[in-house]
Each structure stands twice: as structure tokens, then as C-alpha cells.
Design a protein around this motif. Structure first.
Motif, PDB file in Angstrom:
ATOM      1  N   VAL A 159     -46.711 -50.993  62.393  1.00 38.96           N
ATOM      2  CA  VAL A 159     -46.050 -51.888  61.433  1.00 38.96           C
ATOM      3  C   VAL A 159     -46.829 -51.995  60.118  1.00 38.96           C
ATOM      4  O   VAL A 159     -46.239 -52.231  59.056  1.00 38.96           O
ATOM      5  CB  VAL A 159     -45.835 -53.294  62.059  1.00 38.96           C
ATOM      6  CG1 VAL A 159     -47.103 -54.141  62.031  1.00 38.96           C
ATOM      7  CG2 VAL A 159     -44.702 -54.040  61.347  1.00 38.96           C
ATOM      8  N   ILE A 160     -48.143 -51.806  60.176  1.00 36.45           N
ATOM      9  CA  ILE A 160     -48.967 -52.019  58.984  1.00 36.45           C
ATOM     10  C   ILE A 160     -49.219 -50.714  58.219  1.00 36.45           C
ATOM     11  O   ILE A 160     -49.720 -50.727  57.096  1.00 36.45           O
ATOM     12  CB  ILE A 160     -50.310 -52.700  59.395  1.00 36.45           C
ATOM     13  CG1 ILE A 160     -50.909 -53.518  58.250  1.00 36.45           C
ATOM     14  CG2 ILE A 160     -51.325 -51.710  59.912  1.00 36.45           C
ATOM     15  CD1 ILE A 160     -50.614 -54.970  58.339  1.00 36.45           C
ATOM     16  N   ARG A 161     -48.847 -49.584  58.818  1.00 39.20           N
ATOM     17  CA  ARG A 161     -49.171 -48.299  58.194  1.00 39.20           C
ATOM     18  C   ARG A 161     -48.528 -48.098  56.812  1.00 39.20           C
ATOM     19  O   ARG A 161     -49.192 -47.611  55.887  1.00 39.20           O
ATOM     20  CB  ARG A 161     -48.804 -47.147  59.132  1.00 39.20           C
ATOM     21  CG  ARG A 161     -49.834 -46.997  60.251  1.00 39.20           C
ATOM     22  CD  ARG A 161     -49.469 -45.890  61.216  1.00 39.20           C
ATOM     23  NE  ARG A 161     -50.604 -45.525  62.046  1.00 39.20           N
ATOM     24  CZ  ARG A 161     -50.543 -45.283  63.346  1.00 39.20           C
ATOM     25  NH1 ARG A 161     -49.393 -45.362  63.983  1.00 39.20           N
ATOM     26  NH2 ARG A 161     -51.632 -44.961  64.018  1.00 39.20           N
ATOM     27  N   PRO A 162     -47.242 -48.467  56.617  1.00 41.80           N
ATOM     28  CA  PRO A 162     -46.675 -48.285  55.264  1.00 41.80           C
ATOM     29  C   PRO A 162     -47.434 -49.099  54.207  1.00 41.80           C
ATOM     30  O   PRO A 162     -47.616 -48.643  53.082  1.00 41.80           O
ATOM     31  CB  PRO A 162     -45.230 -48.780  55.425  1.00 41.80           C
ATOM     32  CG  PRO A 162     -44.914 -48.628  56.882  1.00 41.80           C
ATOM     33  CD  PRO A 162     -46.210 -48.911  57.591  1.00 41.80           C
ATOM     34  N   LEU A 163     -47.900 -50.280  54.580  1.00 40.21           N
ATOM     35  CA  LEU A 163     -48.656 -51.117  53.646  1.00 40.21           C
ATOM     36  C   LEU A 163     -49.999 -50.483  53.297  1.00 40.21           C
ATOM     37  O   LEU A 163     -50.410 -50.467  52.123  1.00 40.21           O
ATOM     38  CB  LEU A 163     -48.870 -52.505  54.262  1.00 40.21           C
ATOM     39  CG  LEU A 163     -49.710 -53.485  53.435  1.00 40.21           C
ATOM     40  CD1 LEU A 163     -49.006 -53.829  52.129  1.00 40.21           C
ATOM     41  CD2 LEU A 163     -49.994 -54.753  54.237  1.00 40.21           C
ATOM     42  N   ILE A 164     -50.680 -49.962  54.309  1.00 39.40           N
ATOM     43  CA  ILE A 164     -51.979 -49.302  54.083  1.00 39.40           C
ATOM     44  C   ILE A 164     -51.811 -48.122  53.130  1.00 39.40           C
ATOM     45  O   ILE A 164     -52.584 -47.948  52.184  1.00 39.40           O
ATOM     46  CB  ILE A 164     -52.576 -48.848  55.437  1.00 39.40           C
ATOM     47  CG1 ILE A 164     -53.115 -50.066  56.198  1.00 39.40           C
ATOM     48  CG2 ILE A 164     -53.642 -47.786  55.249  1.00 39.40           C
ATOM     49  CD1 ILE A 164     -53.617 -49.758  57.596  1.00 39.40           C
ATOM     50  N   LEU A 165     -50.778 -47.332  53.389  1.00 39.68           N
ATOM     51  CA  LEU A 165     -50.560 -46.141  52.571  1.00 39.68           C
ATOM     52  C   LEU A 165     -50.193 -46.524  51.138  1.00 39.68           C
ATOM     53  O   LEU A 165     -50.692 -45.922  50.173  1.00 39.68           O
ATOM     54  CB  LEU A 165     -49.455 -45.277  53.207  1.00 39.68           C
ATOM     55  CG  LEU A 165     -49.524 -43.788  52.923  1.00 39.68           C
ATOM     56  CD1 LEU A 165     -50.870 -43.205  53.290  1.00 39.68           C
ATOM     57  CD2 LEU A 165     -48.415 -43.057  53.672  1.00 39.68           C
ATOM     58  N   GLU A 166     -49.349 -47.545  50.978  1.00 44.06           N
ATOM     59  CA  GLU A 166     -48.943 -47.965  49.638  1.00 44.06           C
ATOM     60  C   GLU A 166     -50.139 -48.553  48.878  1.00 44.06           C
ATOM     61  O   GLU A 166     -50.269 -48.349  47.666  1.00 44.06           O
ATOM     62  CB  GLU A 166     -47.802 -48.997  49.723  1.00 44.06           C
ATOM     63  CG  GLU A 166     -47.408 -49.655  48.409  1.00 44.06           C
ATOM     64  CD  GLU A 166     -46.945 -48.692  47.319  1.00 44.06           C
ATOM     65  OE1 GLU A 166     -46.598 -47.542  47.628  1.00 44.06           O
ATOM     66  OE2 GLU A 166     -46.953 -49.105  46.137  1.00 44.06           O
ATOM     67  N   THR A 167     -51.009 -49.293  49.571  1.00 45.88           N
ATOM     68  CA  THR A 167     -52.189 -49.877  48.930  1.00 45.88           C
ATOM     69  C   THR A 167     -53.091 -48.778  48.362  1.00 45.88           C
ATOM     70  O   THR A 167     -53.606 -48.901  47.245  1.00 45.88           O
ATOM     71  CB  THR A 167     -52.968 -50.734  49.956  1.00 45.88           C
ATOM     72  OG1 THR A 167     -52.079 -51.719  50.499  1.00 45.88           O
ATOM     73  CG2 THR A 167     -54.147 -51.439  49.309  1.00 45.88           C
ATOM     74  N   ALA A 168     -53.251 -47.703  49.129  1.00 46.60           N
ATOM     75  CA  ALA A 168     -54.060 -46.570  48.654  1.00 46.60           C
ATOM     76  C   ALA A 168     -53.331 -45.806  47.546  1.00 46.60           C
ATOM     77  O   ALA A 168     -53.920 -45.459  46.513  1.00 46.60           O
ATOM     78  CB  ALA A 168     -54.391 -45.637  49.811  1.00 46.60           C
ATOM     79  N   LYS A 215     -51.172 -46.822  45.479  1.00 44.61           N
ATOM     80  CA  LYS A 215     -51.099 -47.589  44.237  1.00 44.61           C
ATOM     81  C   LYS A 215     -52.324 -47.358  43.349  1.00 44.61           C
ATOM     82  O   LYS A 215     -52.196 -47.299  42.128  1.00 44.61           O
ATOM     83  CB  LYS A 215     -50.937 -49.077  44.581  1.00 44.61           C
ATOM     84  CG  LYS A 215     -50.614 -49.949  43.426  1.00 44.61           C
ATOM     85  CD  LYS A 215     -49.792 -51.176  43.806  1.00 44.61           C
ATOM     86  CE  LYS A 215     -50.538 -52.189  44.620  1.00 44.61           C
ATOM     87  NZ  LYS A 215     -49.755 -53.449  44.745  1.00 44.61           N
TER      88      LYS A 215
END
Lengths: 254, 254
Positions: B192-201, B203
Motif C-alpha cells: 500500500v505504501i509503495r506508490p508513495l515511496i516511489l513518488e517521494t523519490a 519528485k
């Protein structure tokens, strides 16, 4: 569906655009600040309002996307509506809406939104919750129209997920910004670290982070840790963070 | 070029494969542990040795890729060679090689290497340094053959870059693993958190992290911070990290 946005910040902006692209109609954008409402409503071909007396009460869904602290105020000030009222907060219980509305829920995109940064909402998890199963269907239909990753979760799970997001996103970005400062002080462009940042994130898209920890701390390489500590002499706060996280890595992996 | 690898860990493995793909010849793999040397040398069609008396002294470049603590020992034990000797360490000065060799330098890939995880070396920055400009040419030629991102930097810059890497990669991955644990405790998949991790990087590949900080701390949303702190009651170490990083974000942005 006919949607009203309450709030005009980053989340409201990203959602509003996605609704429009998915064929929904944004009737109104409400904001305490009419200029802000107008700026967003122009983009969304909606009406801007700053007075709840003007709120269109015929919408299917009202998206309450204001800062967490302001949610109770907006709830109190809003007129009764027949449509579904949802908030988009990670750490606010669904119950905040129960005192005032019949049909309500939560519509939480687990994502980081910055002004002017385009985000892929289709892969963004939307964590939804609803007062009844009928309301859940409506909320899910709306979420499914803009994302391929819609999941139900409870308020007590959601706050934990929000905390996990603070660690993986907000704190992570802060560590990036510490690196930015250290590099800037030796006249090295931030560009040099970008491939490493991307690979670190990419690696945990196919592995669990606990399985791919690297660096001097997990190797318990105390000599390197001491060298780094000495180099961080000029940055007392970064050194405290360095010490705490290194110790935590050592603890976790010993 | 003819290359000898001293060491058989993740860095030696990734470099060895890249050299082979780029058309170089790996003559030998030395390791203190002959089994480890053999495992890697088989992949690289090289000879495995664990005795410096057997070291081939005709190679163009010797890549010293052992843990930092072991570098001085290997330097002392190696026979004199005519080729260029480089180490691959972020936090070890080029000077560690000066007492023993004529042609020497540093060949530091700014990347995170885990066993079994394929890495794109072509976009990986290689930070190089050399005893003379002629030696630099040889080191650069080798680096250019496997990466499109080769840069010179001094030993004093390199250790700061390594510290920046600890923040952006090692500590970041540890924060991911804290998230993993929090999610696991409420039976939520890490997915569930993987899309957020990838977007944070992602960005910060087009922005500076100082410009895109998000979350309750940068908004100084003390009510959410308090809620999160209360939820972290069961995790005293995670709460200390939460407090320290939240305070640091508030300090930086106030």
C-alpha cells in the motif's frame, strides 16, 4: 457524478482535475478565501463560493479537503445535505462527520501532493471508509473512476497508515534535504545523489526494506560511523539524527 | 582492459559483471575466503585465488573492493604491481594507497548494492580520483566504459558525499522498514505504501527536496503530531525518531 469541493489546496486541486478528466462535474469550489476558490474553480469550470449559504445542496458527493484542524469548523458550518460527505484526511476519524450528516465517509489518497507537481493518481491507493455499505458503494465508484487501487480500511488502521506515510515520505524527504544541504556546502550539485535516491526507492518496490538494508550501520562498521560523526561536527542537528538512526539500524539488525 | 578484483562482495560482483559486459577481461578474483572467490570467479570466467603470492601482476587495474576496515591489511599484503590500484570506498582517503603503490586512485560507485538486485550502473555516478593525471585517464576510461556518469572529486568531498548517501539511502531505507513494521502490526501489506515511496523519490529527481517538503510537521500541525505520538506509544524507539525528525522539519522550515 456531481461533486462539490470544500477546500482549494493541493489535495482538492489534484482531485478536482482527476474528477474532471474522469467525466464528473465539479459544481462548486468552496474556500474561506474567495480568491483561492476562484483560482481553482476557473480550472475546473466550477462556481467559486466562500459562503455556505450559497452551497449547492444537490451534489452527489461533497469532498471536504481542508487542513485537519479546520474539519470540525467546516462540518459545523455546512448546511445539511442529502449527498455523501467525505473528508480526505489520513489521521481524522470518520466519526467527525457523524454528528452532522446522514451519509458520510472517508476518501483518503495515500500520496504526497505538491503544488505544480503532476501525480499519477491511477496508481495512488485510495483508502475509503463509509457510514453504510450503500454509501461505500458510492464512494468506491467515485474512487474507482480515478484510481486502480481502491481499498477499504478502518479509521484506526488509517491513522497508522498515515504514520507509516510520515516515515516513508515526509521524513524521507527531510533526509533528502539534509543531503541537499551537505552537498551544497561542498559545492556538489544535488544531481549526483538522485540515481541513488531513485534506486533506493525502486529496490523496495520489489523487496521488503528490512531485507535490503545497506550501509555502514547495518554492517556495524564503527570506524566509518566515527569518521562520519567527526565530519558532521559542524552540523550538530544532523549529527544527532545520524546517531539516532545509525543506532536504530544497529539495534534492529543485531 | 585486464582487471583483477580483490574482494567478492556486492560491489565486486556488480562491477565484475559490468566489466565483462563492457568487453574487459577479469583475470582473477581474490578473496580471503576461497569459496567466495570461486563463486564469483566462475561467473566472471576468472581465476579464483586466496593467496597474494598467486596474484597476476600483469593486470591494468586492480579493484580493491573489500570492507573499509580491511583495506589497510590488503594494501600491506599485496605484492608490488605496475598496474593501477584503486579502492571503491566512499569514506576512505586515496592516501591509504600511497604508501605501497605508484599508480593508484579511487573508483567509487555512488549506489546501493544488494545481493540479487540488478542495478543500472550506466546511470550510476562513479566518483573517481587519481594519484596523477595519467592515472586519472586510465581510471576514467574504465569508468566511462560502464557508466555515463563519471565525475572527479577529492577525498574530502567524497566522504561528505558518502554521508549524504547515508542520509538519502541507508537511513531512508530504515524509515521504510519502520513503516513496514507499523503496517505489518495492523495486517496491512507493505504494497500500500509503495506508490508513495516511489513518488517521494521521483519528485526529487526534478525538484529539490527543500522545495517539496510535505506532511503535518512542515505545516506545523501540532494536533496531528500529538495524535501520531499517542499512536506510537507502543513503539518507544519509533516515537523518538518521529519526534526528532518532526522537530527538525519544523526547525528547518520556520
Amino acid at each position: 457524478m456531481k461533486v462539490v469541493l470544500l477546500g482549494s489546496g493541493n489535495v482538492a486541486t489534484h482531485l478536482g482535475k482527476a474528477f474532471l478528466n474522469a467525466g464528473h462535474t465539479v459544481l462548486q469550489v468552496w474556500s474561506r478565501n474567495l480568491e483561492h476558490a476562484t483560482a481553482l474553480s476557473t480550472v475546473l469550470k466550477a462556481e467559486a463560493i466562500d459562503d455556505f449559504k450559497l452551497l449547492n445542496t444537490t451534489a452527489d458527493v461533497y469532498i471536504l479537503s481542508v487542513v485537519d484542524d479546520a474539519i470540525p469548523d467546516v462540518v459545523r458550518a455546512m448546511p445539511a445535505v442529502k449527498g455523501v460527505v467525505v473528508h480526505t484526511s489520513g489521521s481524522t476519524s470518520i466519526d467527525v462527520l457523524s454528528c452532522r450528516f446522514i451519509h458520510y465517509g472517508v476518501f483518503y489518497p495515500l500520496q504526497t501532493f505538491s503544488k505544480g507537481v503532476v501525480v499519477d493518481l491511477r496508481s495512488t491507493p485510495f483508502l475509503v471508509e463509509a457510514s453504510t455499505s450503500d454509501v461505500l458503494k458510492i464512494i468506491r465508484t467515485l474512487a474507482d473512476s480515478i484510481s486502480e487501487n481502491v481499498q477499504s480500511c478502518s479509521s484506526s488502521q488509517r491513522i497508522k497508515i498515515h504514520i507509516a506515510a510520515a516515515f516513508s515520505c515526509n521524513f524521507t524527504n527531510h533526509l533528502y534535504s539534509i543531503a541537499e544541504e551537505i552537498l551544497s556546502d561542498i559545492d556538489i550539485d544535488f544531481e549526483v545523489i538522485r540515481p541513488l535516491i531513485l534506486e533506493t526507492a525502486r529496490k523496495v518496490t520489489v523487496n521488503l526494506p528490512s531485507q535490503v538494508q545497506t550501509g555502514p550501520a547495518v554492517r556495524n562498521d564503527l570506524r566509518i560511523l566515527d569518521k562520519h560523526r567527526a565530519e558532521l561536527d559542524q552540523y550538530s542537528e544532523w549529527r544527532r539524527i545520524y546517531d539516532m538512526l545509525s543506532t536504530s539500524i544497529i539495534n534492529k539488525n543485531s
